[in-house]
Design a protein around this motif. Structure first.
Motif, PDB file in Angstrom:
ATOM      1  N   TRP A   1       0.843  -1.185   0.000  1.00  0.00           N
ATOM      2  CA  TRP A   1       0.000   0.000   0.000  1.00  0.00           C
ATOM      3  C   TRP A   1       0.878   1.234   0.000  1.00  0.00           C
ATOM      4  O   TRP A   1       2.105   1.141   0.150  1.00  0.00           O
ATOM      5  N   SER A   2       0.260   2.384  -0.209  1.00  0.00           N
ATOM      6  CA  SER A   2       1.023   3.630  -0.189  1.00  0.00           C
ATOM      7  C   SER A   2       0.542   4.481   0.975  1.00  0.00           C
ATOM      8  O   SER A   2      -0.645   4.520   1.282  1.00  0.00           O
ATOM      9  N   VAL A   3       1.499   5.139   1.625  1.00  0.00           N
ATOM     10  CA  VAL A   3       1.208   5.954   2.804  1.00  0.00           C
ATOM     11  C   VAL A   3       1.981   7.261   2.698  1.00  0.00           C
ATOM     12  O   VAL A   3       2.898   7.397   1.885  1.00  0.00           O
ATOM     13  N   LEU A   4       1.613   8.182   3.547  1.00  0.00           N
ATOM     14  CA  LEU A   4       2.318   9.467   3.564  1.00  0.00           C
ATOM     15  C   LEU A   4       3.525   9.436   4.483  1.00  0.00           C
ATOM     16  O   LEU A   4       4.483  10.169   4.289  1.00  0.00           O
ATOM     17  N   HIS A   5       3.461   8.563   5.515  1.00  0.00           N
ATOM     18  CA  HIS A   5       4.557   8.504   6.483  1.00  0.00           C
ATOM     19  C   HIS A   5       4.658   7.080   7.018  1.00  0.00           C
ATOM     20  O   HIS A   5       3.670   6.353   7.078  1.00  0.00           O
ATOM     21  N   GLU A   6       5.857   6.678   7.440  1.00  0.00           N
ATOM     22  CA  GLU A   6       6.062   5.332   7.984  1.00  0.00           C
ATOM     23  C   GLU A   6       5.184   5.062   9.191  1.00  0.00           C
ATOM     24  O   GLU A   6       4.772   3.934   9.444  1.00  0.00           O
ATOM     25  N   LEU A   7       4.898   6.098   9.969  1.00  0.00           N
ATOM     26  CA  LEU A   7       4.074   5.912  11.166  1.00  0.00           C
ATOM     27  C   LEU A   7       2.630   5.546  10.833  1.00  0.00           C
ATOM     28  O   LEU A   7       1.885   5.117  11.705  1.00  0.00           O
ATOM     29  N   ASP A   8       2.231   5.714   9.565  1.00  0.00           N
ATOM     30  CA  ASP A   8       0.901   5.261   9.168  1.00  0.00           C
ATOM     31  C   ASP A   8       0.830   3.742   9.111  1.00  0.00           C
ATOM     32  O   ASP A   8      -0.251   3.162   9.107  1.00  0.00           O
ATOM     33  N   VAL A   9       1.982   3.075   9.058  1.00  0.00           N
ATOM     34  CA  VAL A   9       2.041   1.618   8.898  1.00  0.00           C
ATOM     35  C   VAL A   9       2.447   0.914  10.184  1.00  0.00           C
ATOM     36  O   VAL A   9       1.836  -0.076  10.584  1.00  0.00           O
ATOM     37  N   SER A  10       3.479   1.412  10.848  1.00  0.00           N
ATOM     38  CA  SER A  10       4.073   0.695  11.988  1.00  0.00           C
ATOM     39  C   SER A  10       3.077   0.355  13.094  1.00  0.00           C
ATOM     40  O   SER A  10       3.018  -0.811  13.523  1.00  0.00           O
ATOM     41  N   PRO A  11       2.263   1.304  13.586  1.00  0.00           N
ATOM     42  CA  PRO A  11       1.320   0.933  14.653  1.00  0.00           C
ATOM     43  C   PRO A  11       0.297  -0.107  14.195  1.00  0.00           C
ATOM     44  O   PRO A  11      -0.086  -0.987  14.957  1.00  0.00           O
ATOM     45  N   TRP A  12      -0.109   0.013  12.941  1.00  0.00           N
ATOM     46  CA  TRP A  12      -1.083  -0.949  12.419  1.00  0.00           C
ATOM     47  C   TRP A  12      -0.492  -2.353  12.361  1.00  0.00           C
ATOM     48  O   TRP A  12      -1.137  -3.329  12.743  1.00  0.00           O
ATOM     49  N   LEU A  13       0.767  -2.473  11.919  1.00  0.00           N
ATOM     50  CA  LEU A  13       1.411  -3.792  11.860  1.00  0.00           C
ATOM     51  C   LEU A  13       1.591  -4.375  13.264  1.00  0.00           C
ATOM     52  O   LEU A  13       1.395  -5.573  13.479  1.00  0.00           O
ATOM     53  N   ARG A  14       1.959  -3.529  14.236  1.00  0.00           N
ATOM     54  CA  ARG A  14       2.090  -4.024  15.617  1.00  0.00           C
ATOM     55  C   ARG A  14       0.739  -4.489  16.147  1.00  0.00           C
ATOM     56  O   ARG A  14       0.645  -5.522  16.807  1.00  0.00           O
ATOM     57  N   ALA A  15      -0.324  -3.723  15.858  1.00  0.00           N
ATOM     58  CA  ALA A  15      -1.663  -4.121  16.305  1.00  0.00           C
ATOM     59  C   ALA A  15      -2.080  -5.425  15.640  1.00  0.00           C
ATOM     60  O   ALA A  15      -2.707  -6.289  16.271  1.00  0.00           O
ATOM     61  N   LEU A  16      -1.710  -5.586  14.381  1.00  0.00           N
ATOM     62  CA  LEU A  16      -2.042  -6.819  13.654  1.00  0.00           C
ATOM     63  C   LEU A  16      -1.346  -8.017  14.290  1.00  0.00           C
ATOM     64  O   LEU A  16      -1.958  -9.062  14.518  1.00  0.00           O
ATOM     65  N   GLN A  17      -0.071  -7.870  14.628  1.00  0.00           N
ATOM     66  CA  GLN A  17       0.654  -8.970  15.267  1.00  0.00           C
ATOM     67  C   GLN A  17       0.104  -9.270  16.663  1.00  0.00           C
ATOM     68  O   GLN A  17       0.068 -10.420  17.083  1.00  0.00           O
ATOM     69  N   ARG A  18      -0.307  -8.235  17.387  1.00  0.00           N
ATOM     70  CA  ARG A  18      -0.894  -8.473  18.712  1.00  0.00           C
ATOM     71  C   ARG A  18      -2.227  -9.202  18.593  1.00  0.00           C
ATOM     72  O   ARG A  18      -2.519 -10.112  19.356  1.00  0.00           O
ATOM     73  N   GLN A  19      -3.045  -8.791  17.626  1.00  0.00           N
ATOM     74  CA  GLN A  19      -4.363  -9.400  17.463  1.00  0.00           C
ATOM     75  C   GLN A  19      -4.250 -10.873  17.097  1.00  0.00           C
ATOM     76  O   GLN A  19      -5.038 -11.689  17.544  1.00  0.00           O
ATOM     77  N   TYR A  20      -3.269 -11.213  16.274  1.00  0.00           N
ATOM     78  CA  TYR A  20      -3.086 -12.602  15.831  1.00  0.00           C
ATOM     79  C   TYR A  20      -1.765 -13.132  16.376  1.00  0.00           C
ATOM     80  O   TYR A  20      -0.978 -13.734  15.652  1.00  0.00           O
TER      81      TYR A  20
ATOM     82  N   ILE B   1       4.854   7.114   0.108  1.00  0.00           N
ATOM     83  CA  ILE B   1       5.810   6.013   0.258  1.00  0.00           C
ATOM     84  C   ILE B   1       5.093   4.721  -0.096  1.00  0.00           C
ATOM     85  O   ILE B   1       3.993   4.441   0.410  1.00  0.00           O
ATOM     86  N   ALA B   2       5.690   3.924  -0.957  1.00  0.00           N
ATOM     87  CA  ALA B   2       5.158   2.601  -1.288  1.00  0.00           C
ATOM     88  C   ALA B   2       5.730   1.596  -0.290  1.00  0.00           C
ATOM     89  O   ALA B   2       6.940   1.516  -0.101  1.00  0.00           O
ATOM     90  N   VAL B   3       4.849   0.865   0.345  1.00  0.00           N
ATOM     91  CA  VAL B   3       5.253  -0.107   1.360  1.00  0.00           C
ATOM     92  C   VAL B   3       4.873  -1.502   0.885  1.00  0.00           C
ATOM     93  O   VAL B   3       3.766  -1.717   0.386  1.00  0.00           O
ATOM     94  N   GLN B   4       5.807  -2.419   1.052  1.00  0.00           N
ATOM     95  CA  GLN B   4       5.507  -3.826   0.762  1.00  0.00           C
ATOM     96  C   GLN B   4       6.022  -4.651   1.930  1.00  0.00           C
ATOM     97  O   GLN B   4       7.202  -4.578   2.282  1.00  0.00           O
ATOM     98  N   CYS B   5       5.141  -5.420   2.544  1.00  0.00           N
ATOM     99  CA  CYS B   5       5.511  -6.241   3.696  1.00  0.00           C
ATOM    100  C   CYS B   5       5.222  -7.704   3.403  1.00  0.00           C
ATOM    101  O   CYS B   5       4.175  -8.041   2.836  1.00  0.00           O
ATOM    102  N   ASP B   6       6.160  -8.554   3.795  1.00  0.00           N
ATOM    103  CA  ASP B   6       5.984  -9.997   3.674  1.00  0.00           C
ATOM    104  C   ASP B   6       5.644 -10.549   5.042  1.00  0.00           C
ATOM    105  O   ASP B   6       6.372 -10.311   6.015  1.00  0.00           O
ATOM    106  N   LEU B   7       4.540 -11.269   5.116  1.00  0.00           N
ATOM    107  CA  LEU B   7       4.079 -11.869   6.361  1.00  0.00           C
ATOM    108  C   LEU B   7       4.038 -13.373   6.196  1.00  0.00           C
ATOM    109  O   LEU B   7       3.982 -13.896   5.073  1.00  0.00           O
ATOM    110  N   ALA B   8       4.064 -14.062   7.306  1.00  0.00           N
ATOM    111  CA  ALA B   8       3.866 -15.510   7.316  1.00  0.00           C
ATOM    112  C   ALA B   8       2.755 -15.805   8.305  1.00  0.00           C
ATOM    113  O   ALA B   8       2.758 -15.294   9.422  1.00  0.00           O
ATOM    114  N   MET B   9       1.776 -16.608   7.863  1.00  0.00           N
ATOM    115  CA  MET B   9       0.683 -17.021   8.734  1.00  0.00           C
ATOM    116  C   MET B   9       0.901 -18.494   9.085  1.00  0.00           C
ATOM    117  O   MET B   9       1.044 -19.333   8.195  1.00  0.00           O
TER     118      MET B   9
END
Length: 191
Positions: free
Chosen positions: A131-150, A170-178
């Protein structure tokens, strides 16, 4: 004399019978002691599992609800990603769920995040988010919340950040493993 021989024979037979029963009683006592020691060892072994079992039973319902103990349900994840897009205002979030890999008997060493592989069979499903964001902080808290939830189910492996063609984004690409552990203690889960 014959009477004495008869009495001695009877006494000899009684003595042999008493000795036979005593030997059987001693063997039964040795077997009972062996079973008692085995029972004590089992009790100690089961007691050593108690912290793990308490942890499992305390978290079992949450794990079952999140799907950690079943094979991945891709329809459920499709709706979960759509819900997360709306909840966290991520309109540009795109995701790609790749096919799951079964990892029996300690295979998939490169997929497991720790040095010691689990003794249980598991599946791992790679997921790619972009996804694309304006700042890195738009992503980091969401990813931490996602890891906490699951917790214990989703692992963020790495994220790549690049300036997008559009100025100021900023274009962000994250690789996750479930990870999933299907059929783990299925009999305990049904009780």
């Amino acid at each position: 004399m014959l009477a004495w021989l008869a009495v001695l024979s009877i006494l000899g037979m009684l003595l042999a019978l008493v000795l036979y029963r005593q030997r059987n009683a001693e063997e039964a006592l040795v077997e009972a002691e062996r079973q008692w020691q085995h029972f004590q060892q089992q009790t100690k072994q089961y007691a050593s599992y108690q912290p793990e079992m308490s942890y499992y039973f305390a978290h079992r319902e949450g794990w079952q609800t999140s799907g950690l103990m079943q094979l991945p349900d891709f329809d459920q994840w499709e709706s979960a990603w759509a819900k997360m897009q709306q909840q966290f205002s991520l309109p540009h979030l795109a995701y790609q769920i790749q096919p799951s890999m079964a990892c029996p008997g300690g295979q998939c060493r490169q997929q497991w995040p720790l040095k010691q592989l689990p003794e249980l069979n598991f599946t791992v499903t790679p997921i790619q988010l972009s996804w694309s964001v304006l700042h890195e902080l738009d992503v980091s808290p969401w990813l931490r919340a996602l890891q906490r939830q699951y917790h214990g189910m989703l692992l963020v492996r790495r994220c790549q950040w690049q300036l997008a063609e559009q100025a100021g984004s900023i274009a962000v690409q994250c690789d996750l493993a479930m990870f999933n552990f299907p059929n783990v203690l299925a009999s305990a889960g049904s009780s």
